[in-house]
Motif scaffolding. Structure first.
Motif, mmCIF file in Angstrom:
data_model
loop_
_atom_site.group_PDB
_atom_site.id
_atom_site.type_symbol
_atom_site.label_atom_id
_atom_site.label_comp_id
_atom_site.label_asym_id
_atom_site.label_seq_id
_atom_site.Cartn_x
_atom_site.Cartn_y
_atom_site.Cartn_z
ATOM 1 N N ALA A 129 0.869 -1.172 0.000
ATOM 2 C CA ALA A 129 0.000 0.000 0.000
ATOM 3 C C ALA A 129 0.910 1.227 0.000
ATOM 4 O O ALA A 129 1.629 1.479 0.959
ATOM 5 N N MET A 130 0.870 1.960 -1.095
ATOM 6 C CA MET A 130 1.768 3.109 -1.249
ATOM 7 C C MET A 130 1.437 4.183 -0.214
ATOM 8 O O MET A 130 0.281 4.356 0.180
ATOM 9 N N LEU A 131 2.465 4.899 0.245
ATOM 10 C CA LEU A 131 2.309 6.002 1.191
ATOM 11 C C LEU A 131 1.769 7.217 0.443
ATOM 12 O O LEU A 131 2.079 7.425 -0.730
ATOM 13 N N ARG A 132 0.990 8.022 1.156
ATOM 14 C CA ARG A 132 0.457 9.242 0.542
ATOM 15 C C ARG A 132 0.031 10.183 1.654
ATOM 16 O O ARG A 132 -0.657 9.785 2.582
ATOM 17 N N VAL A 152 4.282 6.470 -11.066
ATOM 18 C CA VAL A 152 4.651 5.413 -12.019
ATOM 19 C C VAL A 152 6.159 5.334 -12.242
ATOM 20 O O VAL A 152 6.635 4.481 -12.987
ATOM 21 N N GLN A 153 6.913 6.214 -11.569
ATOM 22 C CA GLN A 153 8.366 6.213 -11.730
ATOM 23 C C GLN A 153 9.028 5.389 -10.628
ATOM 24 O O GLN A 153 8.592 5.419 -9.480
ATOM 25 N N HIS A 171 3.807 6.789 -2.981
ATOM 26 C CA HIS A 171 5.231 6.473 -2.996
ATOM 27 C C HIS A 171 5.547 5.301 -2.059
ATOM 28 O O HIS A 171 4.788 4.994 -1.154
ATOM 29 N N ARG A 172 6.705 4.688 -2.320
ATOM 30 C CA ARG A 172 7.113 3.483 -1.586
ATOM 31 C C ARG A 172 8.633 3.426 -1.532
ATOM 32 O O ARG A 172 9.307 3.729 -2.516
ATOM 33 N N PHE A 173 9.166 3.021 -0.358
ATOM 34 C CA PHE A 173 10.611 2.878 -0.150
ATOM 35 C C PHE A 173 10.922 1.406 0.084
ATOM 36 O O PHE A 173 10.275 0.758 0.920
ATOM 37 N N ARG A 174 11.942 0.880 -0.617
ATOM 38 C CA ARG A 174 12.336 -0.526 -0.437
ATOM 39 C C ARG A 174 13.854 -0.675 -0.468
ATOM 40 O O ARG A 174 14.531 0.016 -1.217
ATOM 41 N N ASN A 175 14.325 -1.600 0.349
ATOM 42 C CA ASN A 175 15.743 -1.975 0.299
ATOM 43 C C ASN A 175 15.806 -3.382 -0.253
ATOM 44 O O ASN A 175 15.560 -4.350 0.461
ATOM 45 N N MET A 176 16.141 -3.496 -1.512
ATOM 46 C CA MET A 176 16.228 -4.808 -2.161
ATOM 47 C C MET A 176 17.675 -5.304 -2.188
ATOM 48 O O MET A 176 17.956 -6.349 -2.767
ATOM 49 N N GLY A 177 18.576 -4.553 -1.532
ATOM 50 C CA GLY A 177 19.987 -4.912 -1.519
ATOM 51 C C GLY A 177 20.357 -5.768 -0.316
ATOM 52 O O GLY A 177 19.499 -6.184 0.475
ATOM 53 N N SER A 178 21.652 -5.993 -0.141
ATOM 54 C CA SER A 178 22.145 -6.862 0.933
ATOM 55 C C SER A 178 22.743 -6.081 2.103
ATOM 56 O O SER A 178 23.193 -6.689 3.076
#
Length: 192
Positions: A129-132, A152-153, A171-178
């Motif tokens: 659920a995107m933040l707004r 959409v970016q 908007h959404r924040f993610r850490n897909m790294g290690s």
């Protein structure tokens, strides 16, 4: 020193106050002296509290800024609340163990700005659920690689990269790294 200036404050207050006001307006002693039609030495002596100006002399100098006598004597240079915060005084506002959000000045009255030091552990995500919310926000990635989606970016942000957007855009924040992502962010108006 004239009686009027004595009633408003000590001569030391006048010199210190003149220097602060001059600096706030971005003027050198020489520039203020030129604007006011006095010598550079006169400004210097007043700021060093070696000379107490008459009301008319002070008014002439303040006209070079321009600033009224009333404003000169009533400007408040003292902070009304804490200005500095140790790392331990930052308030944790996140309840997700994978995301820490430490706020600067949480208890500052009538805040117009919210600043956070955010840390996203590997795999951390603000959710599907995107933040707004209202306002604007911006930030700079300090460490790690952050995936940020705004509308959409979507962009992968590395250390030193930054963002700025209207917060009413989902908007959404993610850490897909290690490794952990650390970023410094600001929102206006505050959303927490």
């Amino acid at each position: 020193m004239s009686a009027a200036l004595q009633s408003e404050g000590s001569s030391e207050d006048i010199g210190t106050r003149l220097k602060l006001v001059r600096q706030i307006f971005g003027l050198t002693q020489r520039e203020l002296a030129r604007r006011a039609g006095v010598t550079n030495g006169a400004i210097s002596l007043i700021e060093q509290n070696r000379v107490s100006p008459s009301i008319s002399s002070l008014k002439k100098i303040l006209d070079g800024i321009p600033l009224s006598l009333a404003d000169f004597f009533t400007l408040d240079f003292s902070p009304s609340e804490n200005v500095f915060f140790t790392a331990g005084e930052l308030t944790e506002i996140s309840y997700d163990p994978a995301i820490t959000m430490r706020m600067v000045g949480r208890r500052v009255k009538d805040r117009a700005l919210q600043m956070l030091k955010e840390t996203y552990q590997p795999g951390a995500d603000t959710g599907d659920a995107m933040l707004r919310h209202g306002g604007e926000e911006c930030g700079v990635v300090i460490a790690g690689t952050l995936t940020l989606t705004v509308g959409v970016q979507e962009r992968l942000l590395n250390p030193g990269d930054a963002y700025y957007f209207r917060s009413d855009i989902p908007h959404r924040f993610r850490n897909m790294g290690s490794e952990a992502v650390v970023l410094i962010s600001a929102n206006s108006p505050p959303s927490f």
